[in-house]
Design an enzyme around this catalytic site. Structure first.
Site, PDB file in Angstrom:
ATOM      1  N   GLY A  46       0.842  -1.191   0.000  1.00 49.13           N
ATOM      2  CA  GLY A  46       0.000   0.000   0.000  1.00 49.13           C
ATOM      3  C   GLY A  46       0.876   1.241   0.000  1.00 49.13           C
ATOM      4  O   GLY A  46       2.059   1.174   0.332  1.00 49.13           O
ATOM      5  N   GLN A  51       3.137   9.902   1.737  1.00 46.90           N
ATOM      6  CA  GLN A  51       4.480   9.308   1.766  1.00 46.90           C
ATOM      7  C   GLN A  51       5.368   9.794   0.629  1.00 46.90           C
ATOM      8  O   GLN A  51       6.590   9.661   0.700  1.00 46.90           O
ATOM      9  CB  GLN A  51       4.380   7.781   1.727  1.00 46.90           C
ATOM     10  N   CYS A  91       6.223  -0.330   7.438  1.00 45.68           N
ATOM     11  CA  CYS A  91       5.876   0.888   6.691  1.00 45.68           C
ATOM     12  C   CYS A  91       7.064   1.305   5.846  1.00 45.68           C
ATOM     13  O   CYS A  91       8.195   1.328   6.336  1.00 45.68           O
ATOM     14  CB  CYS A  91       5.497   2.008   7.661  1.00 45.68           C
ATOM     15  N   LEU A  92       6.797   1.642   4.598  1.00 44.45           N
ATOM     16  CA  LEU A  92       7.876   2.063   3.699  1.00 44.45           C
ATOM     17  C   LEU A  92       8.544   3.346   4.184  1.00 44.45           C
ATOM     18  O   LEU A  92       9.690   3.613   3.828  1.00 44.45           O
ATOM     19  CB  LEU A  92       7.325   2.264   2.279  1.00 44.45           C
ATOM     20  N   HIS A 133      -4.125   1.606   8.075  1.00 45.76           N
ATOM     21  CA  HIS A 133      -2.747   2.110   8.064  1.00 45.76           C
ATOM     22  C   HIS A 133      -2.609   3.278   7.076  1.00 45.76           C
ATOM     23  O   HIS A 133      -1.986   4.295   7.393  1.00 45.76           O
ATOM     24  CB  HIS A 133      -1.818   0.938   7.694  1.00 45.76           C
ATOM     25  N   GLU A 134      -3.220   3.126   5.896  1.00 45.26           N
ATOM     26  CA  GLU A 134      -3.082   4.168   4.865  1.00 45.26           C
ATOM     27  C   GLU A 134      -3.918   5.414   5.194  1.00 45.26           C
ATOM     28  O   GLU A 134      -3.456   6.542   4.972  1.00 45.26           O
ATOM     29  CB  GLU A 134      -3.488   3.624   3.490  1.00 45.26           C
ATOM     30  N   HIS A 137      -2.021   7.497   7.509  1.00 49.02           N
ATOM     31  CA  HIS A 137      -1.002   8.326   6.841  1.00 49.02           C
ATOM     32  C   HIS A 137      -1.599   9.655   6.384  1.00 49.02           C
ATOM     33  O   HIS A 137      -0.984  10.714   6.543  1.00 49.02           O
ATOM     34  CB  HIS A 137      -0.450   7.620   5.602  1.00 49.02           C
TER      35      HIS A 137
HETATM   36  O1  GNR Z   1       4.107  -2.688   2.550  1.00 52.36           O
HETATM   37  C1  GNR Z   1       3.481  -2.531   3.606  1.00 52.36           C
HETATM   38  N1  GNR Z   1       3.179  -3.604   4.363  1.00 52.36           N
HETATM   39  C2  GNR Z   1       2.330  -3.554   5.449  1.00 52.36           C
HETATM   40  C3  GNR Z   1       2.303  -4.656   6.307  1.00 52.36           C
HETATM   41  C4  GNR Z   1       1.474  -4.670   7.399  1.00 52.36           C
HETATM   42  C5  GNR Z   1       0.646  -3.593   7.644  1.00 52.36           C
HETATM   43  C6  GNR Z   1       0.661  -2.495   6.816  1.00 52.36           C
HETATM   44  C7  GNR Z   1       1.501  -2.476   5.721  1.00 52.36           C
HETATM   45  S1  GNR Z   1       1.498  -1.110   4.657  1.00 52.36           S
HETATM   46  C8  GNR Z   1       3.120  -1.164   4.043  1.00 52.36           C
HETATM   47  C9  GNR Z   1       3.329  -0.110   2.971  1.00 52.36           C
HETATM   48  C10 GNR Z   1       3.168   1.259   3.581  1.00 52.36           C
HETATM   49  O2  GNR Z   1       3.983   1.798   4.286  1.00 52.36           O
HETATM   50  N2  GNR Z   1       2.028   1.855   3.370  1.00 52.36           N
HETATM   51  O3  GNR Z   1       1.785   3.050   3.934  1.00 52.36           O
HETATM   52 NI    NI Z   2       2.975   3.104   5.737  1.00 50.67          NI
END
Ligand code: GNR
Ligand code: NI
Length: 167
Positions: A46, A51, A91-92, A133-134, A137
């Site tokens: 995601g 980001q 998270c990236l 999660h997104e 952000h």
């Molecule tokens: O790649 C991602 N893997 C992930 C694994 C568990 C819970 C959330 C994520 S999102 C993350 C990519 C990212 O940072 N999205 O904002």
């Molecule tokens: Ni993230």
């Protein structure tokens, strides 16, 4: 298509709150394309526009094994959340850090696709985790905000050191 740079915590812009998308034009289509390219290359499941330092309510996602189920969430809003589940998150923008986070297990979301078409979706499992999660952000929130201040501080120091080394 173009790869975009991903902001790394504790970059201050990760705390900005995204604005709703008002026009579904060619610039938005390019943004969505670039976000998919950046997400797949990372690789991640995601990516929120925040980001890549774009503060509009745009999310791309693909949680499929074969990376062939792209999803777009524009102006996403959570209509309901229920249950609770603990899932390890990464998270990236916080590279190399993986921690368990408790969140609602099931969500209903309303969003628009890249053409402006509104849809609703019920999600559970990894999809529900990723959507929350997104959306976090886009509100300037990171998964490490759910951890203790001590843990968060250790992570900040570690990543500050790495970012200094990388220039
Ligand atoms: O790649 C991602 N893997 C992930 C694994 C568990 C819970 C959330 C994520 S999102 C993350 C990519 C990212 O940072 N999205 O904002
Ligand atoms: Ni993230």
């Amino acid at each position: 298509m173009a790869l975009r740079d991903i902001l790394i915590f504790p970059h201050a812009h990760l705390r900005k709150v995204a604005k709703p998308v008002q026009t579904f034009d060619a610039a938005l289509a390019t943004l969505v394309e670039d976000m998919f390219e950046t997400m797949y290359a990372a690789p991640g499941i995601g990516l929120a526009a925040t980001q890549i330092d774009v503060h509009q309510q745009v999310i791309v996602m693909d949680i499929s094994e074969d990376k062939n189920e792209p999803r777009v969430f524009i102006n996403a809003e959570l209509l309901s959340q229920e249950g609770e589940v603990e899932h390890e998150e990464g998270c990236l923008s916080i590279p190399g850090i993986y921690e368990k986070v408790k969140r609602p297990a099931r969500v209903r979301v309303r969003a628009q696709d890249q053409h402006g078409e509104t849809y609703e979706l019920d999600a559970d499992g990894l999809l529900a985790v990723c959507i929350q999660h997104e959306i976090d952000h886009l509100n300037g929130k990171l998964f490490i905000d759910y951890l203790s201040a001590l843990k968060r501080d250790r992570i900040r120091k570690k990543l500050e050191k790495q970012t200094r080394r990388a220039g």
